[in-house]
Design a protein around this motif. Structure first.
Motif, PDB file in Angstrom:
ATOM      1  N   PRO A  40       0.827  -1.212   0.000  1.00  0.00           N
ATOM      2  CA  PRO A  40       0.000   0.000   0.000  1.00  0.00           C
ATOM      3  C   PRO A  40       0.861   1.262   0.000  1.00  0.00           C
ATOM      4  O   PRO A  40       1.906   1.312   0.643  1.00  0.00           O
ATOM      5  CB  PRO A  40      -0.793  -0.121   1.305  1.00  0.00           C
ATOM      6  CG  PRO A  40      -0.751  -1.579   1.654  1.00  0.00           C
ATOM      7  CD  PRO A  40       0.570  -2.077   1.164  1.00  0.00           C
ATOM      8  N   GLY A  41       0.401   2.239  -0.751  1.00  0.00           N
ATOM      9  CA  GLY A  41       1.090   3.528  -0.749  1.00  0.00           C
ATOM     10  C   GLY A  41       1.955   3.787  -1.962  1.00  0.00           C
ATOM     11  O   GLY A  41       2.284   4.940  -2.249  1.00  0.00           O
ATOM     12  N   HIS A  42       2.324   2.731  -2.693  1.00  0.00           N
ATOM     13  CA  HIS A  42       3.179   2.935  -3.857  1.00  0.00           C
ATOM     14  C   HIS A  42       2.819   1.947  -4.971  1.00  0.00           C
ATOM     15  O   HIS A  42       2.266   0.881  -4.707  1.00  0.00           O
ATOM     16  CB  HIS A  42       4.661   2.764  -3.501  1.00  0.00           C
ATOM     17  CG  HIS A  42       5.190   3.816  -2.593  1.00  0.00           C
ATOM     18  ND1 HIS A  42       5.245   3.649  -1.221  1.00  0.00           N
ATOM     19  CD2 HIS A  42       5.663   5.065  -2.836  1.00  0.00           C
ATOM     20  CE1 HIS A  42       5.738   4.737  -0.674  1.00  0.00           C
ATOM     21  NE2 HIS A  42       6.002   5.613  -1.627  1.00  0.00           N
ATOM     22  N   ILE A  55       4.919   5.432  -8.433  1.00  0.00           N
ATOM     23  CA  ILE A  55       3.800   6.295  -8.048  1.00  0.00           C
ATOM     24  C   ILE A  55       3.596   6.221  -6.540  1.00  0.00           C
ATOM     25  O   ILE A  55       3.675   5.145  -5.945  1.00  0.00           O
ATOM     26  CB  ILE A  55       2.497   5.857  -8.762  1.00  0.00           C
ATOM     27  CG1 ILE A  55       2.674   5.904 -10.283  1.00  0.00           C
ATOM     28  CG2 ILE A  55       1.306   6.702  -8.315  1.00  0.00           C
ATOM     29  CD1 ILE A  55       2.915   7.286 -10.829  1.00  0.00           C
ATOM     30  N   ARG A  56       3.342   7.368  -5.935  1.00  0.00           N
ATOM     31  CA  ARG A  56       2.963   7.419  -4.516  1.00  0.00           C
ATOM     32  C   ARG A  56       1.464   7.643  -4.432  1.00  0.00           C
ATOM     33  O   ARG A  56       0.898   8.463  -5.145  1.00  0.00           O
ATOM     34  CB  ARG A  56       3.704   8.545  -3.795  1.00  0.00           C
ATOM     35  CG  ARG A  56       3.297   8.692  -2.314  1.00  0.00           C
ATOM     36  CD  ARG A  56       4.190   9.706  -1.630  1.00  0.00           C
ATOM     37  NE  ARG A  56       4.161  10.989  -2.329  1.00  0.00           N
ATOM     38  CZ  ARG A  56       5.111  11.922  -2.190  1.00  0.00           C
ATOM     39  NH1 ARG A  56       6.152  11.692  -1.422  1.00  0.00           N
ATOM     40  NH2 ARG A  56       5.014  13.070  -2.852  1.00  0.00           N
ATOM     41  N   ARG A  57       0.833   6.904  -3.523  1.00  0.00           N
ATOM     42  CA  ARG A  57      -0.623   6.938  -3.399  1.00  0.00           C
ATOM     43  C   ARG A  57      -1.008   7.304  -1.971  1.00  0.00           C
ATOM     44  O   ARG A  57      -0.456   6.762  -1.014  1.00  0.00           O
ATOM     45  CB  ARG A  57      -1.196   5.564  -3.769  1.00  0.00           C
ATOM     46  CG  ARG A  57      -2.690   5.469  -3.761  1.00  0.00           C
ATOM     47  CD  ARG A  57      -3.113   4.049  -4.149  1.00  0.00           C
ATOM     48  NE  ARG A  57      -2.689   3.695  -5.497  1.00  0.00           N
ATOM     49  CZ  ARG A  57      -1.937   2.652  -5.798  1.00  0.00           C
ATOM     50  NH1 ARG A  57      -1.506   1.841  -4.848  1.00  0.00           N
ATOM     51  NH2 ARG A  57      -1.613   2.381  -7.048  1.00  0.00           N
ATOM     52  N   ARG A  58      -1.961   8.227  -1.817  1.00  0.00           N
ATOM     53  CA  ARG A  58      -2.480   8.551  -0.494  1.00  0.00           C
ATOM     54  C   ARG A  58      -3.969   8.825  -0.604  1.00  0.00           C
ATOM     55  O   ARG A  58      -4.500   8.999  -1.713  1.00  0.00           O
ATOM     56  CB  ARG A  58      -1.760   9.767   0.103  1.00  0.00           C
ATOM     57  CG  ARG A  58      -1.960  11.055  -0.667  1.00  0.00           C
ATOM     58  CD  ARG A  58      -1.218  12.221  -0.041  1.00  0.00           C
ATOM     59  NE  ARG A  58      -1.372  13.445  -0.805  1.00  0.00           N
ATOM     60  CZ  ARG A  58      -2.401  14.285  -0.695  1.00  0.00           C
ATOM     61  NH1 ARG A  58      -3.385  14.025   0.172  1.00  0.00           N
ATOM     62  NH2 ARG A  58      -2.475  15.380  -1.429  1.00  0.00           N
ATOM     63  N   MET A  59      -4.643   8.846   0.537  1.00  0.00           N
ATOM     64  CA  MET A  59      -6.076   9.089   0.564  1.00  0.00           C
ATOM     65  C   MET A  59      -6.357  10.432   1.225  1.00  0.00           C
ATOM     66  O   MET A  59      -5.709  10.806   2.211  1.00  0.00           O
ATOM     67  CB  MET A  59      -6.797   7.975   1.332  1.00  0.00           C
ATOM     68  CG  MET A  59      -6.533   6.574   0.803  1.00  0.00           C
ATOM     69  SD  MET A  59      -7.019   6.351  -0.920  1.00  0.00           S
ATOM     70  CE  MET A  59      -8.801   6.506  -0.797  1.00  0.00           C
ATOM     71  N   ARG A  65      -8.628   9.013  -3.701  1.00  0.00           N
ATOM     72  CA  ARG A  65      -7.232   8.615  -3.876  1.00  0.00           C
ATOM     73  C   ARG A  65      -6.483   9.710  -4.630  1.00  0.00           C
ATOM     74  O   ARG A  65      -6.961  10.238  -5.636  1.00  0.00           O
ATOM     75  CB  ARG A  65      -7.176   7.295  -4.638  1.00  0.00           C
ATOM     76  CG  ARG A  65      -5.799   6.844  -5.087  1.00  0.00           C
ATOM     77  CD  ARG A  65      -5.814   5.386  -5.522  1.00  0.00           C
ATOM     78  NE  ARG A  65      -6.939   5.069  -6.390  1.00  0.00           N
ATOM     79  CZ  ARG A  65      -6.870   4.964  -7.714  1.00  0.00           C
ATOM     80  NH1 ARG A  65      -5.714   5.177  -8.326  1.00  0.00           N
ATOM     81  NH2 ARG A  65      -7.945   4.641  -8.420  1.00  0.00           N
ATOM     82  N   VAL A  66      -5.292  10.047  -4.141  1.00  0.00           N
ATOM     83  CA  VAL A  66      -4.423  11.004  -4.814  1.00  0.00           C
ATOM     84  C   VAL A  66      -3.137  10.284  -5.203  1.00  0.00           C
ATOM     85  O   VAL A  66      -2.511   9.632  -4.372  1.00  0.00           O
ATOM     86  CB  VAL A  66      -4.092  12.211  -3.916  1.00  0.00           C
ATOM     87  CG1 VAL A  66      -3.157  13.174  -4.643  1.00  0.00           C
ATOM     88  CG2 VAL A  66      -5.359  12.926  -3.489  1.00  0.00           C
TER      89      VAL A  66
END
Length: 199
Positions: A40-42, A55-59, A65-66
């Motif tokens: 989670p997160g990438h 890619i970096r992923r955050r909520m 999701r961003v």
């Protein structure tokens, strides 16, 4: 590398959504990508055997999701990209940083470890745009895990445009399914010997 990001929403669809018929079509291509499930997160992908994407992923507090791009570089990679790669891997790989500065096959070989789930994914992708929202519709084939599906990803530079479209389609941010989440489920099912899930 850049620090910007976009609001994203994804889901599996049975075919081309009807609402895309009114959108402007902007592109179409096919490619084989190598996806690595780093957790989670990438997201980590070698795209087309030529480019490394991280890619970096955050909520957000509202549940959207961003995604922001940490690296998008052709081979050979510079030391900054190699550093980003080392940071997102769940465990240290002795040869990974050095291999990343060489040929793509050297990095593929360094990442071929039992604890890192990975698969080659064939993608046939079409892109559409309407206003500030971009739609990416991808037909997926994952022979390694006997999985197929059609994934729709919607992206916008601001939350309002994406939320408005989700409202029109009677969707909620809670329904979001990133591509890596679908791939992780396909990997789990293949590991258990379960039949592929219909898309």
């Amino acid at each position: 590398m850049r620090d910007g990001g976009s609001y994203q929403f994804g889901l599996l669809v049975p075919g081309t959504p009807a609402f895309l018929s009114t959108w402007r079509r902007t592109g179409e291509w096919s490619v084989w990508d190598r996806h690595y499930l780093v957790g989670p997160g990438h997201a980590l992908t070698i795209s087309g055997g030529r480019r490394l994407e991280v890619i970096r992923r955050r909520m957000t507090a509202g549940g959207l999701r961003v995604e922001s791009e940490l690296a998008n570089s052709t081979f050979p990679l510079d030391w900054m990209v190699a550093t980003v790669l080392a940071q997102v891997l769940p465990r240290r790989i002795h040869a990974a940083a050095a291999s990343a500065r060489g040929e793509v096959q050297a990095l593929v070989d360094a990442l071929a470890v039992d604890w890192l789930a990975q698969a080659s994914v064939h993608k046939h992708t079409r892109t559409f745009v309407k206003g500030r929202v971009t739609a990416t519709l991808t037909r997926l084939d994952v022979p390694d895990w006997r999985a197929r599906g059609i994934h729709l990803d919607l992206a916008a530079p601001d939350a309002g445009a994406l939320l408005a479209l989700l409202g029109e389609c009677r969707l909620s941010p809670r329904d979001d399914l990133p591509l890596d989440a679908w791939l992780a489920d396909a990997h789990r099912r293949a590991s258990r010997g379960a039949a592929p899930r219909a898309a």
